[in-house]
Design a protein around this motif. Structure first.
Motif, PDB file in Angstrom:
ATOM      1  N   ARG A   1       0.837  -1.205   0.000  1.00 36.25           N
ATOM      2  CA  ARG A   1       0.000   0.000   0.000  1.00 36.25           C
ATOM      3  C   ARG A   1       0.869   1.251   0.000  1.00 36.25           C
ATOM      4  O   ARG A   1       0.430   2.322  -0.380  1.00 36.25           O
ATOM      5  CB  ARG A   1      -0.899   0.027   1.245  1.00 36.25           C
ATOM      6  N   ARG A   2       2.117   1.103   0.449  1.00 36.83           N
ATOM      7  CA  ARG A   2       3.026   2.251   0.483  1.00 36.83           C
ATOM      8  C   ARG A   2       3.595   2.503  -0.911  1.00 36.83           C
ATOM      9  O   ARG A   2       3.689   1.577  -1.724  1.00 36.83           O
ATOM     10  CB  ARG A   2       4.161   1.987   1.483  1.00 36.83           C
ATOM     11  N   PRO A   3       3.995   3.739  -1.217  1.00 39.38           N
ATOM     12  CA  PRO A   3       4.549   4.026  -2.544  1.00 39.38           C
ATOM     13  C   PRO A   3       5.871   3.307  -2.738  1.00 39.38           C
ATOM     14  O   PRO A   3       6.580   3.013  -1.766  1.00 39.38           O
ATOM     15  CB  PRO A   3       4.728   5.546  -2.532  1.00 39.38           C
ATOM     16  N   PRO A   4       6.230   3.024  -4.002  1.00 40.24           N
ATOM     17  CA  PRO A   4       7.462   2.268  -4.254  1.00 40.24           C
ATOM     18  C   PRO A   4       8.712   2.943  -3.693  1.00 40.24           C
ATOM     19  O   PRO A   4       9.652   2.245  -3.283  1.00 40.24           O
ATOM     20  CB  PRO A   4       7.516   2.156  -5.784  1.00 40.24           C
ATOM     21  N   GLU A   5       8.711   4.284  -3.649  1.00 37.78           N
ATOM     22  CA  GLU A   5       9.891   4.982  -3.116  1.00 37.78           C
ATOM     23  C   GLU A   5      10.149   4.594  -1.660  1.00 37.78           C
ATOM     24  O   GLU A   5      11.297   4.589  -1.204  1.00 37.78           O
ATOM     25  CB  GLU A   5       9.717   6.513  -3.174  1.00 37.78           C
ATOM     26  N   ALA A   6       9.063   4.279  -0.924  1.00 36.52           N
ATOM     27  CA  ALA A   6       9.222   3.908   0.484  1.00 36.52           C
ATOM     28  C   ALA A   6       9.823   2.505   0.632  1.00 36.52           C
ATOM     29  O   ALA A   6      10.486   2.207   1.624  1.00 36.52           O
ATOM     30  CB  ALA A   6       7.868   3.973   1.194  1.00 36.52           C
ATOM     31  N   LEU A   7       9.580   1.650  -0.373  1.00 39.50           N
ATOM     32  CA  LEU A   7      10.077   0.274  -0.312  1.00 39.50           C
ATOM     33  C   LEU A   7      11.461   0.125  -0.942  1.00 39.50           C
ATOM     34  O   LEU A   7      12.192  -0.819  -0.638  1.00 39.50           O
ATOM     35  CB  LEU A   7       9.120  -0.671  -1.054  1.00 39.50           C
ATOM     36  N   ALA A   8      11.799   1.057  -1.837  1.00 39.71           N
ATOM     37  CA  ALA A   8      12.995   0.894  -2.679  1.00 39.71           C
ATOM     38  C   ALA A   8      14.294   0.688  -1.891  1.00 39.71           C
ATOM     39  O   ALA A   8      15.081  -0.201  -2.244  1.00 39.71           O
ATOM     40  CB  ALA A   8      13.120   2.067  -3.641  1.00 39.71           C
TER      41      ALA A   8
END
Length: 200
Positions: A32-39
């Motif tokens: 649910r978090r944006p990809p930038e947060a997971l990258a």
């Protein structure tokens, strides 16, 4: 080449990402978090682990659900058509049976993903175990697979083997598959069993 995505990037999602990274197999991760947060974490796990948006992740051929049970309905609603896709249910549902219409949790999940080939798998190992190398001296860590679609199991078994696991087919969800389901507040007898299969 089949494409793979892991939906959910908590402990189980990260553990699965480690399994792909170990074999340098590309996998998309999304939540649910944006990809930038997971990258940053994805990059730390390995170069083949790519953080993307949920919509991008849903383009994959094989999608592993590693989200809290119940959130699958939102994922299912994100695509108008699940035909041709394989969905691997790695969730465990610790909810009262009446909330599942009396069905096993994977059969309940399958209703939301109409048209998809749903396979129960990778749910019986804890995250810490799942994250470690499944190839251990003399054998491979077992993963149990079950599905009501017999044709769905072989490609998932092939993926499990690619990742270094030994797939064990349990048959249909309501038959052998019942052994790896949490029912109500009770764990199936094969859940958390860390078993190995010797090299043939």
């Amino acid at each position: 080449m089949m494409s793979h995505a892991i939906i959910g990037f908590g402990k189980i999602g990260q553990a699965l990402a480690h399994a792909f990274a170990r074999r340098t197999i590309e996998v998309t991760v999304a939540s649910r978090r944006p990809p930038e947060a997971l990258a940053p974490l994805a990059r730390a796990i390995g170069p083949t682990v790519i953080a993307r948006s949920l919509q991008d992740a849903l383009r994959a051929d094989t999608i592993i659900l590693a989200i809290p049970f119940g959130e699958h309905t939102g994922i299912a609603a994100a695509l108008p058509d699940w035909n041709g896709k394989t969905v691997i249910d790695a969730m465990n549902a610790l909810v009262p049976l009446e909330e599942l219409d009396g069905l096993l949790s994977s059969a309940f999940v399958a209703k939301a993903f109409a048209g998809a080939r749903l396979v129960k798998g990778f749910n019986h190992l804890g995250a810490a175990t799942l994250a470690t190398d499944p190839v251990v001296e003399g054998g491979h860590r077992v993963v149990f697979l079950a599905s009501d679609d017999e044709d769905a199991i072989p490609p998932v078994a092939a993926l499990a083997r690619q990742l270094g696991f030994a797939p064990v087919k349990l048959g249909k969800l309501g038959e052998g598959g019942a052994l790896v389901h949490a029912r109500g507040r009770v764990w199936g007898p094969l859940i958390f069993q860390d078993l190995f299969r010797k090299e043939q």
